[in-house]
Design an enzyme around this catalytic site. Sequence first.
Site, PDB file in Angstrom:
ATOM      1  N   LYS A  77       6.351  10.684   1.624  1.00  0.00           N
ATOM      2  CA  LYS A  77       6.526   9.225   1.498  1.00  0.00           C
ATOM      3  C   LYS A  77       7.844   8.799   2.151  1.00  0.00           C
ATOM      4  O   LYS A  77       8.743   8.234   1.508  1.00  0.00           O
ATOM      5  CB  LYS A  77       6.452   8.821   0.021  1.00  0.00           C
ATOM      6  CG  LYS A  77       5.494   7.663  -0.172  1.00  0.00           C
ATOM      7  CD  LYS A  77       5.040   7.479  -1.562  1.00  0.00           C
ATOM      8  CE  LYS A  77       4.573   6.066  -1.837  1.00  0.00           C
ATOM      9  NZ  LYS A  77       3.601   5.512  -0.919  1.00  0.00           N
TER      10      LYS A  77
ATOM     11  N   ARG B 236       6.660  14.893  -5.808  1.00  0.00           N
ATOM     12  CA  ARG B 236       6.417  14.443  -4.436  1.00  0.00           C
ATOM     13  C   ARG B 236       7.741  14.084  -3.756  1.00  0.00           C
ATOM     14  O   ARG B 236       7.930  14.359  -2.565  1.00  0.00           O
ATOM     15  CB  ARG B 236       5.450  13.253  -4.450  1.00  0.00           C
ATOM     16  CG  ARG B 236       4.939  12.892  -3.078  1.00  0.00           C
ATOM     17  CD  ARG B 236       3.781  11.938  -3.151  1.00  0.00           C
ATOM     18  NE  ARG B 236       4.143  10.665  -3.767  1.00  0.00           N
ATOM     19  CZ  ARG B 236       3.277   9.673  -3.988  1.00  0.00           C
ATOM     20  NH1 ARG B 236       2.005   9.814  -3.656  1.00  0.00           N
ATOM     21  NH2 ARG B 236       3.670   8.544  -4.541  1.00  0.00           N
TER      22      ARG B 236
ATOM     23  N   GLU C 244      -6.167   7.357   6.631  1.00  0.00           N
ATOM     24  CA  GLU C 244      -5.920   6.520   5.454  1.00  0.00           C
ATOM     25  C   GLU C 244      -5.696   5.087   5.887  1.00  0.00           C
ATOM     26  O   GLU C 244      -5.732   4.786   7.093  1.00  0.00           O
ATOM     27  CB  GLU C 244      -4.773   7.073   4.612  1.00  0.00           C
ATOM     28  CG  GLU C 244      -3.452   7.230   5.309  1.00  0.00           C
ATOM     29  CD  GLU C 244      -2.371   7.766   4.355  1.00  0.00           C
ATOM     30  OE1 GLU C 244      -2.213   8.992   4.296  1.00  0.00           O
ATOM     31  OE2 GLU C 244      -1.681   6.972   3.712  1.00  0.00           O
TER      32      GLU C 244
HETATM   33  C1  COI Z   1       2.287   2.708  -3.622  1.00  0.00           C
HETATM   34  O1  COI Z   1       1.058   2.680  -3.707  1.00  0.00           O
HETATM   35  O2  COI Z   1       3.014   2.789  -4.610  1.00  0.00           O
HETATM   36  C2  COI Z   1       2.936   2.621  -2.346  1.00  0.00           C
HETATM   37  O3  COI Z   1       3.950   3.224  -2.175  1.00  0.00           O
HETATM   38  C3  COI Z   1       2.426   1.711  -1.362  1.00  0.00           C
HETATM   39  C4  COI Z   1       3.509   0.780  -0.966  1.00  0.00           C
HETATM   40  C5  COI Z   1       3.975   1.132   0.393  1.00  0.00           C
HETATM   41  C6  COI Z   1       3.132  -0.632  -1.127  1.00  0.00           C
END
Ligand code: COI
Length: 388
Positions: A235, A133, A271
């Site tokens: 992300k 990812r 989401e």
């Molecule tokens: C995760 O679930 O690992 C995330 O990246 C969420 C995070 C922004 C708290």
Amino acid sequence: MIQRARASLRHVLHKSSPLHSSISKVRARHLSSVNVAASLKADDPSTLTCSELDNFDWDNLGFNLMPAEFMYTMKCSKGENFTQGELCRYGNIELSPSACVLNYGQGLLEGAKAFRGENGRLRLFRPEQNAIRMQIGAERMCMPSPSTHQFVEAVKEIALANHRWIPPTGKGSLYIRPLLMGSGAILGVAPSPEYTFLIYASPVGNYFKEGTAALNMYVEEEFHRASRGGAGGIKAITNYSPVLKAQANAKNRGFSDVLYLDSNSKTNIEEASSSNVFIVKGNVISTPALSGTILEGITRKSIIEIAKDLGYKVEERCVKVEELNDADEVFCTGTAAGVAPIGSVTYQDKRVNYSMEGQLISQKLYSTLVGIQRGLIEDKWGWIVEID
Ligand code: COI
């Protein structure tokens, strides 16, 4: 593997002379122990001391930063590949005021977890999925990325070096946060001349302050998390601060978190602020399809596979906001969030409550996931990487 982590730590210590002198006396005594990371604890105020860790109350972990002692860094220049990284003590990093990540947000984050299994062994959950990812995100953000091998080895090193920060089995996990950023100085909008891959870690428990209790969600109509052609599907670090306003508004009104709608028609759920969402109706479990605006969560993917294996029909499709009205269950998933049941959703001032009675499907899915992660349920997919 432990030998390799120890070797890297020796390398770190030889290179950093003040640290080296302050711990040289204990080093000879302790380097032969698997507790090397904790033994080398000097006087870094940002992490817990050995005795504090030994007496630590693991029962009340939330999702608060409690930095583990070691982080990992690796750098490369634009147009080159990452080659060699190293462990160092957790601490502040130095960046130019004109670093691309600070000025233009050229950065990605990941989230992975290390667990202590029932048999005491240390386990990672699908770390190669985080690596892949990150590579997809890096391509979108014009950054070089570590290879899958480099990424997974670095995550293993971090988990092993910080093994004392991995909570006892069943009490939480070590949350591992890889970052990739344009760390070079730049003025105009362009890719950074230098990149830094960094991993730090912190023990964590439940993500939401509700713990394992059901969440109350607010459907946001004004603010959107992502739009078509944007970066919602990767992300990117820039995906998270734009949700803060909506999240703060919802929290001020007593809600746990926000469900976002698609920015185009405002009729489909996408989401939550940091997790994917699922609805259950009868034997069918549905989740918004990956259309570029939805993050391809690793927990989302794993829950889909577990649900199919348990005999549920799983649909990845457009999920209309009206479907929330007659869903049997709604839940969200994420590495940080786990599988969190949703007890109510409020949309246009109408609140729909979901029954939390009896055996919930979300609970069954979560128990299976956690069972695999802890080694209580056979890992027939090969998701677990044992590291010690
Ligand atoms: C995760 O679930 O690992 C995330 O990246 C969420 C995070 C922004 C708290």
